[in-house]
Structure formats: structure tokens, C-alpha cells
Design a protein around this motif. Structure first.
Motif, PDB file in Angstrom:
ATOM      1  N   GLN A   1      61.583  31.197  32.967  1.00  0.00           N
ATOM      2  CA  GLN A   1      61.374  32.614  33.251  1.00  0.00           C
ATOM      3  C   GLN A   1      59.940  33.014  32.906  1.00  0.00           C
ATOM      4  OE1 GLN A   1      64.091  35.184  31.230  1.00  0.00           O
ATOM      5  NE2 GLN A   1      63.465  37.007  32.352  1.00  0.00           N
ATOM      6  N   ALA A   2      59.444  32.558  31.759  1.00  0.00           N
ATOM      7  CA  ALA A   2      58.070  32.876  31.360  1.00  0.00           C
ATOM      8  C   ALA A   2      57.084  32.287  32.361  1.00  0.00           C
ATOM      9  CB  ALA A   2      57.795  32.355  29.952  1.00  0.00           C
ATOM     10  N   LYS A   3      57.355  31.078  32.824  1.00  0.00           N
ATOM     11  CA  LYS A   3      56.473  30.431  33.806  1.00  0.00           C
ATOM     12  C   LYS A   3      56.480  31.230  35.103  1.00  0.00           C
ATOM     13  CE  LYS A   3      55.506  26.009  35.971  1.00  0.00           C
ATOM     14  NZ  LYS A   3      55.811  25.992  37.365  1.00  0.00           N
ATOM     15  N   GLN A   4      57.686  31.647  35.542  1.00  0.00           N
ATOM     16  CA  GLN A   4      57.775  32.429  36.775  1.00  0.00           C
ATOM     17  C   GLN A   4      57.037  33.754  36.631  1.00  0.00           C
ATOM     18  OE1 GLN A   4      61.947  32.766  37.575  1.00  0.00           O
ATOM     19  NE2 GLN A   4      62.130  30.687  38.396  1.00  0.00           N
ATOM     20  N   GLU A   5      57.232  34.428  35.498  1.00  0.00           N
ATOM     21  CA  GLU A   5      56.546  35.694  35.282  1.00  0.00           C
ATOM     22  C   GLU A   5      55.039  35.487  35.185  1.00  0.00           C
ATOM     23  OE1 GLU A   5      58.205  37.926  32.038  1.00  0.00           O
ATOM     24  OE2 GLU A   5      60.227  37.898  32.916  1.00  0.00           O
ATOM     25  N   GLY A   6      54.624  34.410  34.527  1.00  0.00           N
ATOM     26  CA  GLY A   6      53.195  34.093  34.440  1.00  0.00           C
ATOM     27  C   GLY A   6      52.617  33.805  35.812  1.00  0.00           C
TER      28      GLY A   6
ATOM     29  N   LEU B   1      52.318  37.072  37.599  1.00  0.00           N
ATOM     30  CA  LEU B   1      51.168  37.836  37.115  1.00  0.00           C
ATOM     31  C   LEU B   1      49.861  37.233  37.615  1.00  0.00           C
ATOM     32  CD1 LEU B   1      52.203  38.657  33.422  1.00  0.00           C
ATOM     33  CD2 LEU B   1      52.028  40.244  35.345  1.00  0.00           C
ATOM     34  N   ILE B   2      49.790  35.889  37.629  1.00  0.00           N
ATOM     35  CA  ILE B   2      48.576  35.223  38.117  1.00  0.00           C
ATOM     36  C   ILE B   2      48.387  35.523  39.602  1.00  0.00           C
ATOM     37  CG2 ILE B   2      47.586  32.951  38.634  1.00  0.00           C
ATOM     38  CD1 ILE B   2      48.750  31.993  35.947  1.00  0.00           C
ATOM     39  N   ALA B   3      49.488  35.464  40.372  1.00  0.00           N
ATOM     40  CA  ALA B   3      49.398  35.762  41.806  1.00  0.00           C
ATOM     41  C   ALA B   3      48.949  37.205  42.016  1.00  0.00           C
ATOM     42  CB  ALA B   3      50.738  35.505  42.478  1.00  0.00           C
ATOM     43  N   GLN B   4      49.497  38.131  41.232  1.00  0.00           N
ATOM     44  CA  GLN B   4      49.084  39.534  41.349  1.00  0.00           C
ATOM     45  C   GLN B   4      47.610  39.696  40.993  1.00  0.00           C
ATOM     46  OE1 GLN B   4      51.802  41.682  38.817  1.00  0.00           O
ATOM     47  NE2 GLN B   4      53.398  41.838  40.397  1.00  0.00           N
ATOM     48  N   ALA B   5      47.198  39.004  39.921  1.00  0.00           N
ATOM     49  CA  ALA B   5      45.796  39.093  39.507  1.00  0.00           C
ATOM     50  C   ALA B   5      44.885  38.523  40.590  1.00  0.00           C
ATOM     51  CB  ALA B   5      45.590  38.361  38.185  1.00  0.00           C
TER      52      ALA B   5
ATOM     53  N   ASP C   1      41.089  39.265  44.832  1.00  0.00           N
ATOM     54  CA  ASP C   1      40.688  39.072  46.229  1.00  0.00           C
ATOM     55  C   ASP C   1      40.423  40.416  46.912  1.00  0.00           C
ATOM     56  OD1 ASP C   1      40.739  36.334  46.152  1.00  0.00           O
ATOM     57  OD2 ASP C   1      42.757  36.137  46.998  1.00  0.00           O
ATOM     58  N   SER C   2      41.336  41.384  46.692  1.00  0.00           N
ATOM     59  CA  SER C   2      41.136  42.688  47.343  1.00  0.00           C
ATOM     60  C   SER C   2      39.877  43.367  46.812  1.00  0.00           C
ATOM     61  CB  SER C   2      42.366  43.572  47.159  1.00  0.00           C
ATOM     62  OG  SER C   2      42.533  43.923  45.800  1.00  0.00           O
ATOM     63  N   GLU C   3      39.650  43.277  45.495  1.00  0.00           N
ATOM     64  CA  GLU C   3      38.440  43.869  44.935  1.00  0.00           C
ATOM     65  C   GLU C   3      37.195  43.128  45.416  1.00  0.00           C
ATOM     66  OE1 GLU C   3      38.731  44.232  40.685  1.00  0.00           O
ATOM     67  OE2 GLU C   3      40.446  45.587  40.797  1.00  0.00           O
TER      68      GLU C   3
END
Length: 166
Positions: free
Chosen positions: A99-104, A107-111, A116-118
Motif C-alpha cells: 500500500q505504501a509503495k502504491q501510494e508512493g 504521489l510520484i506520478a502526481q509530482a 511536466d505541466s509546470e
């Protein structure tokens, strides 16, 4: 010894024999039977006590064997419970890690998406600024170049020389 033989009385002998037999009968009837019964009862009591002791010994061995068996079963159950608890703990730890890996990863994908958008926004802004600056620079250069008629003619000639006919 001869005196005994000379003084021997047959009648006395018979009475003594009768009295002796009567004494034996009375002893047999009133003393020996109760004594033999008491001895037999005691012997029977001793046999019963020995049998009871043997039975108690066997029962004690059975109880000891049963308690050993129960102890082994309890140890086995304890080991099984500990093993199950370890497995549950390992599963919980693995689930938490996953679960921590998935959430990490999320979060990495969101970051990365945010970066990329910025980055695209920054590049677009830089392009617009570069284009504005280029237009301003070109305006200044053209104003300067077109301010004079000789310079205008020279610019047109240079551009025509750069163009090649195919």
C-alpha cells in the motif's frame, strides 16, 4: 525311664489322650479358625492393598502419559498459533508495504505530472517571451534599418541575393 514304664497307667493315658484331643478340637473350633480367618483376612487385605497400589501406579502412569500428551498438544497448538500470528504479521507488513509503495508511486506520478505541466507552462511562457523579445528586437532593427532609404535598398538587395531560384 524304667520308672516311667513301671508307673504307666493305661487309663490315665486314655484320659490324657481324650483330653488332648478335646483340647485340640476346642483350639481348632474356637482359636485356630479365628486365627486362620484373621490371617486369611490379613493376607487378603494385603493382596487387595497391593492390587490397589498397582492399580494406582498404573493410573498414575496413565495420568502422567495423558498429561504429557496434553502438554504436547498444548505445545503444538501454541506453535501453530505463533506460526499463524507470524504469518498474519508478515501478511500485514507486506500489505502495508504494498500500500505504501502504491501510494508512493501515485504521489510520484502526481509530482511528475505536476512537474511536466509546470515545465510545459514555463517553456510556453519562455517561448512567448522569446517571441516578444524577438519581435521587439526585429522592430528596433527594422526601424533602424528602414529609417534610411539607402539602408532599405541595401536590405532588399541582400535579401534578394539570399534567395535562390530553383
Amino acid at each position: 525311664m524304667e520308672k516311667l514304664i513301671n508307673d504307666f497307667s493305661f487309663g490315665l493315658f486314655v484320659w490324657q489322650t481324650l483330653l488332648f484331643l478335646l483340647l485340640l478340637y476346642l483350639l481348632y473350633r474356637f482359636a485356630w479358625k479365628p486365627i486362620l480367618n484373621a490371617i486369611n483376612d490379613r493376607e487378603e487385605g494385603i493382596k487387595n492393598a497391593l492390587a490397589a497400589a498397582e492399580e494406582a501406579k498404573k493410573e498414575m502412569q496413565n495420568v502422567t502419559a495423558d498429561s504429557e500428551k496434553l502438554l504436547k498438544e498444548a505445545r503444538g497448538e501454541r506453535e501453530a498459533m505463533l506460526k499463524e500470528a507470524r504469518e498474519i504479521k508478515e501478511k500485514m507488513v507486506a500489505d502495508a508495504r504494498e500500500q505504501a509503495k502504491q501510494e508512493g508511486d501515485k504521489l510520484i506520478a502526481q509530482a511528475k505530472a505536476t512537474i511536466d505541466s509546470e515545465k510545459k507552462a514555463a517553456v510556453a511562457e519562455i517561448k512567448t517571451q522569446v517571441a516578444d523579445l524577438s519581435v521587439q528586437i526585429a522592430e528596433k532593427i527594422l526601424k533602424e534599418q528602414l529609417a534610411n532609404k539607402d539602408k532599405q535598398l541595401k536590405l532588399v538587395d541582400d535579401m534578394l541575393g539570399d534567395i535562390k531560384l530553383k
